[in-house]
Write a protein that holds these residues in place. Structure first.
Motif, PDB file in Angstrom:
ATOM      1  N   PHE A 122      60.993  38.308   9.262  1.00 47.80           N
ATOM      2  CA  PHE A 122      59.911  37.377   9.593  1.00 47.80           C
ATOM      3  C   PHE A 122      60.132  36.840  11.002  1.00 47.80           C
ATOM      4  CE2 PHE A 122      63.162  35.092   7.269  1.00 47.80           C
ATOM      5  CZ  PHE A 122      63.443  34.024   8.108  1.00 47.80           C
ATOM      6  N   LEU A 123      59.087  36.227  11.555  1.00 49.08           N
ATOM      7  CA  LEU A 123      59.121  35.648  12.888  1.00 49.08           C
ATOM      8  C   LEU A 123      58.793  34.165  12.762  1.00 49.08           C
ATOM      9  CD1 LEU A 123      59.096  35.914  16.032  1.00 49.08           C
ATOM     10  CD2 LEU A 123      56.669  36.483  15.825  1.00 49.08           C
ATOM     11  N   VAL A 124      59.636  33.312  13.336  1.00 45.99           N
ATOM     12  CA  VAL A 124      59.382  31.874  13.337  1.00 45.99           C
ATOM     13  C   VAL A 124      58.860  31.499  14.716  1.00 45.99           C
ATOM     14  CG1 VAL A 124      60.371  29.571  13.049  1.00 45.99           C
ATOM     15  CG2 VAL A 124      61.261  31.483  11.692  1.00 45.99           C
ATOM     16  N   LEU A 125      57.646  30.938  14.741  1.00 47.52           N
ATOM     17  CA  LEU A 125      57.031  30.545  16.006  1.00 47.52           C
ATOM     18  C   LEU A 125      56.545  29.114  15.938  1.00 47.52           C
ATOM     19  CD1 LEU A 125      54.728  33.535  17.059  1.00 47.52           C
ATOM     20  CD2 LEU A 125      56.805  32.775  18.174  1.00 47.52           C
ATOM     21  N   GLY A 126      56.696  28.405  17.034  1.00 49.70           N
ATOM     22  CA  GLY A 126      56.113  27.073  17.175  1.00 49.70           C
ATOM     23  C   GLY A 126      54.705  27.219  17.714  1.00 49.70           C
ATOM     24  N   THR A 127      54.237  26.168  18.333  1.00 43.17           N
ATOM     25  CA  THR A 127      52.899  26.224  18.913  1.00 43.17           C
ATOM     26  C   THR A 127      52.918  27.029  20.205  1.00 43.17           C
ATOM     27  OG1 THR A 127      53.259  24.141  20.073  1.00 43.17           O
ATOM     28  CG2 THR A 127      52.173  24.020  17.922  1.00 43.17           C
ATOM     29  N   ARG A 128      51.764  27.572  20.553  1.00 45.80           N
ATOM     30  CA  ARG A 128      51.644  28.363  21.782  1.00 45.80           C
ATOM     31  C   ARG A 128      51.859  27.436  22.976  1.00 45.80           C
ATOM     32  NH1 ARG A 128      47.440  30.265  25.365  1.00 45.80           N
ATOM     33  NH2 ARG A 128      47.816  32.457  25.880  1.00 45.80           N
ATOM     34  N   PRO A 129      52.600  27.892  23.989  1.00 47.95           N
ATOM     35  CA  PRO A 129      52.801  27.057  25.180  1.00 47.95           C
ATOM     36  C   PRO A 129      51.461  26.609  25.776  1.00 47.95           C
ATOM     37  CG  PRO A 129      54.227  28.974  25.264  1.00 47.95           C
ATOM     38  CD  PRO A 129      53.295  29.170  24.099  1.00 47.95           C
ATOM     39  N   ALA A 130      51.440  25.403  26.301  1.00 45.79           N
ATOM     40  CA  ALA A 130      50.218  24.838  26.876  1.00 45.79           C
ATOM     41  C   ALA A 130      49.785  25.608  28.110  1.00 45.79           C
ATOM     42  CB  ALA A 130      50.445  23.374  27.229  1.00 45.79           C
ATOM     43  N   SER A 131      48.507  25.513  28.417  1.00 44.34           N
ATOM     44  CA  SER A 131      47.970  26.187  29.604  1.00 44.34           C
ATOM     45  C   SER A 131      48.454  25.494  30.865  1.00 44.34           C
ATOM     46  CB  SER A 131      46.448  26.184  29.578  1.00 44.34           C
ATOM     47  OG  SER A 131      45.988  26.953  28.506  1.00 44.34           O
ATOM     48  N   PRO A 132      48.645  26.272  31.937  1.00 45.40           N
ATOM     49  CA  PRO A 132      49.096  25.676  33.201  1.00 45.40           C
ATOM     50  C   PRO A 132      47.971  24.891  33.871  1.00 45.40           C
ATOM     51  CG  PRO A 132      48.663  28.005  33.489  1.00 45.40           C
ATOM     52  CD  PRO A 132      48.513  27.718  32.026  1.00 45.40           C
ATOM     53  N   MET A 133      48.372  24.029  34.794  1.00 50.39           N
ATOM     54  CA  MET A 133      47.392  23.296  35.603  1.00 50.39           C
ATOM     55  C   MET A 133      46.834  24.256  36.639  1.00 50.39           C
ATOM     56  SD  MET A 133      47.579  20.319  34.279  1.00 50.39           S
ATOM     57  CE  MET A 133      46.684  19.312  35.421  1.00 50.39           C
ATOM     58  N   THR A 134      45.547  24.199  36.894  1.00 53.40           N
ATOM     59  CA  THR A 134      44.931  25.066  37.902  1.00 53.40           C
ATOM     60  C   THR A 134      44.002  24.253  38.787  1.00 53.40           C
ATOM     61  OG1 THR A 134      43.110  25.631  36.437  1.00 53.40           O
ATOM     62  CG2 THR A 134      44.997  27.119  36.428  1.00 53.40           C
TER      63      THR A 134
ATOM     64  N   GLN B 137      46.195  29.497  40.804  1.00 51.06           N
ATOM     65  CA  GLN B 137      47.364  28.958  40.112  1.00 51.06           C
ATOM     66  C   GLN B 137      48.154  28.121  41.111  1.00 51.06           C
ATOM     67  OE1 GLN B 137      47.795  29.433  36.875  1.00 51.06           O
ATOM     68  NE2 GLN B 137      45.974  30.690  36.849  1.00 51.06           N
ATOM     69  N   VAL B 138      48.740  27.020  40.639  1.00 57.01           N
ATOM     70  CA  VAL B 138      49.488  26.163  41.560  1.00 57.01           C
ATOM     71  C   VAL B 138      50.959  26.111  41.177  1.00 57.01           C
ATOM     72  CG1 VAL B 138      47.578  24.720  42.338  1.00 57.01           C
ATOM     73  CG2 VAL B 138      48.726  24.138  40.243  1.00 57.01           C
ATOM     74  N   GLY B 139      51.783  26.840  41.901  1.00 58.09           N
ATOM     75  CA  GLY B 139      53.220  26.723  41.764  1.00 58.09           C
ATOM     76  C   GLY B 139      53.880  27.668  40.771  1.00 58.09           C
ATOM     77  N   SER B 140      55.206  27.788  40.918  1.00 54.88           N
ATOM     78  CA  SER B 140      55.990  28.685  40.080  1.00 54.88           C
ATOM     79  C   SER B 140      56.115  28.174  38.650  1.00 54.88           C
ATOM     80  CB  SER B 140      57.376  28.902  40.687  1.00 54.88           C
ATOM     81  OG  SER B 140      58.072  27.673  40.745  1.00 54.88           O
ATOM     82  N   VAL B 141      55.996  26.854  38.448  1.00 59.26           N
ATOM     83  CA  VAL B 141      56.041  26.300  37.100  1.00 59.26           C
ATOM     84  C   VAL B 141      54.868  26.848  36.300  1.00 59.26           C
ATOM     85  CG1 VAL B 141      55.851  24.186  35.737  1.00 59.26           C
ATOM     86  CG2 VAL B 141      57.267  24.221  37.792  1.00 59.26           C
ATOM     87  N   ASP B 142      53.711  26.947  36.935  1.00 60.93           N
ATOM     88  CA  ASP B 142      52.533  27.487  36.271  1.00 60.93           C
ATOM     89  C   ASP B 142      52.731  28.955  35.928  1.00 60.93           C
ATOM     90  OD1 ASP B 142      51.184  25.073  36.347  1.00 60.93           O
ATOM     91  OD2 ASP B 142      50.238  25.512  38.266  1.00 60.93           O
ATOM     92  N   GLN B 143      53.344  29.707  36.820  1.00 58.69           N
ATOM     93  CA  GLN B 143      53.587  31.123  36.539  1.00 58.69           C
ATOM     94  C   GLN B 143      54.550  31.275  35.367  1.00 58.69           C
ATOM     95  OE1 GLN B 143      51.937  33.810  37.814  1.00 58.69           O
ATOM     96  NE2 GLN B 143      52.974  34.801  36.110  1.00 58.69           N
ATOM     97  N   LYS B 144      55.538  30.407  35.298  1.00 54.99           N
ATOM     98  CA  LYS B 144      56.479  30.438  34.179  1.00 54.99           C
ATOM     99  C   LYS B 144      55.746  30.171  32.867  1.00 54.99           C
ATOM    100  CE  LYS B 144      60.760  28.502  32.432  1.00 54.99           C
ATOM    101  NZ  LYS B 144      61.847  27.559  32.640  1.00 54.99           N
TER     102      LYS B 144
ATOM    103  N   ILE C  94      52.553  30.685  32.255  1.00 54.56           N
ATOM    104  CA  ILE C  94      51.715  31.856  31.987  1.00 54.56           C
ATOM    105  C   ILE C  94      52.556  32.969  31.369  1.00 54.56           C
ATOM    106  CG2 ILE C  94      50.408  33.718  33.103  1.00 54.56           C
ATOM    107  CD1 ILE C  94      49.416  31.526  35.096  1.00 54.56           C
ATOM    108  N   ASP C  95      53.763  33.180  31.904  1.00 57.87           N
ATOM    109  CA  ASP C  95      54.670  34.192  31.353  1.00 57.87           C
ATOM    110  C   ASP C  95      55.073  33.846  29.919  1.00 57.87           C
ATOM    111  OD1 ASP C  95      54.512  35.481  33.802  1.00 57.87           O
ATOM    112  OD2 ASP C  95      56.480  34.771  34.495  1.00 57.87           O
ATOM    113  N   GLN C  96      55.319  32.558  29.645  1.00 57.55           N
ATOM    114  CA  GLN C  96      55.673  32.128  28.291  1.00 57.55           C
ATOM    115  C   GLN C  96      54.513  32.362  27.325  1.00 57.55           C
ATOM    116  OE1 GLN C  96      56.670  28.045  29.084  1.00 57.55           O
ATOM    117  NE2 GLN C  96      58.872  28.497  29.332  1.00 57.55           N
ATOM    118  N   GLN C  97      53.293  32.084  27.769  1.00 58.77           N
ATOM    119  CA  GLN C  97      52.121  32.328  26.932  1.00 58.77           C
ATOM    120  C   GLN C  97      51.971  33.818  26.624  1.00 58.77           C
ATOM    121  OE1 GLN C  97      49.003  30.508  29.273  1.00 58.77           O
ATOM    122  NE2 GLN C  97      48.890  28.780  27.851  1.00 58.77           N
ATOM    123  N   LYS C  98      52.169  34.643  27.636  1.00 60.55           N
ATOM    124  CA  LYS C  98      52.047  36.089  27.436  1.00 60.55           C
ATOM    125  C   LYS C  98      53.107  36.586  26.456  1.00 60.55           C
ATOM    126  CE  LYS C  98      51.836  40.563  29.765  1.00 60.55           C
ATOM    127  NZ  LYS C  98      52.068  41.206  28.512  1.00 60.55           N
TER     128      LYS C  98
END
Length: 85
Positions: free
Chosen positions: A20-32, A37-44, A46-50
């Motif tokens: 089985f797979l245990v998952l929490g909530t989907r990471p929040a959307s980045p600020m735009t 996209q604004v900044g590397s935090v947003d890219q991170k 986006i990568d977490q969401q993907k």
């Protein structure tokens, strides 16, 4: 970790398919700003969401049950489910 204490293995990949797979909530959307996209935090983020979305797709394709934290905790006996009448 409760997972390893219960005999489980923590992994970020579904190969080989787990029980089985245990998952929490989907990471929040980045600020735009507009379409930019604004900044590397947003890219991170986006990568977490993907990665999250890819795990969900892979689990569904492999018929791996997806549990949230509460279902996992109930499964390992963390919650006392005794019914008192």
């Amino acid at each position: 970790h409760m997972i390893t204490a219960a005999g489980g293995i923590i992994d970020t990949d579904l190969t080989p398919p787990p029980d089985f797979l245990v998952l929490g909530t989907r990471p929040a959307s980045p600020m735009t700003r507009g379409d930019e996209q604004v900044g590397s935090v947003d890219q991170k983020r986006i990568d977490q969401q993907k990665h999250y979305d890819d795990l969900v797709i892979a689990a569904k394709e492999s018929s791996v049950p997806i549990l949230n934290a509460n279902r996992f905790l109930a499964m390992i006996g963390y919650y006392d489910t005794t019914i008192v009448r």
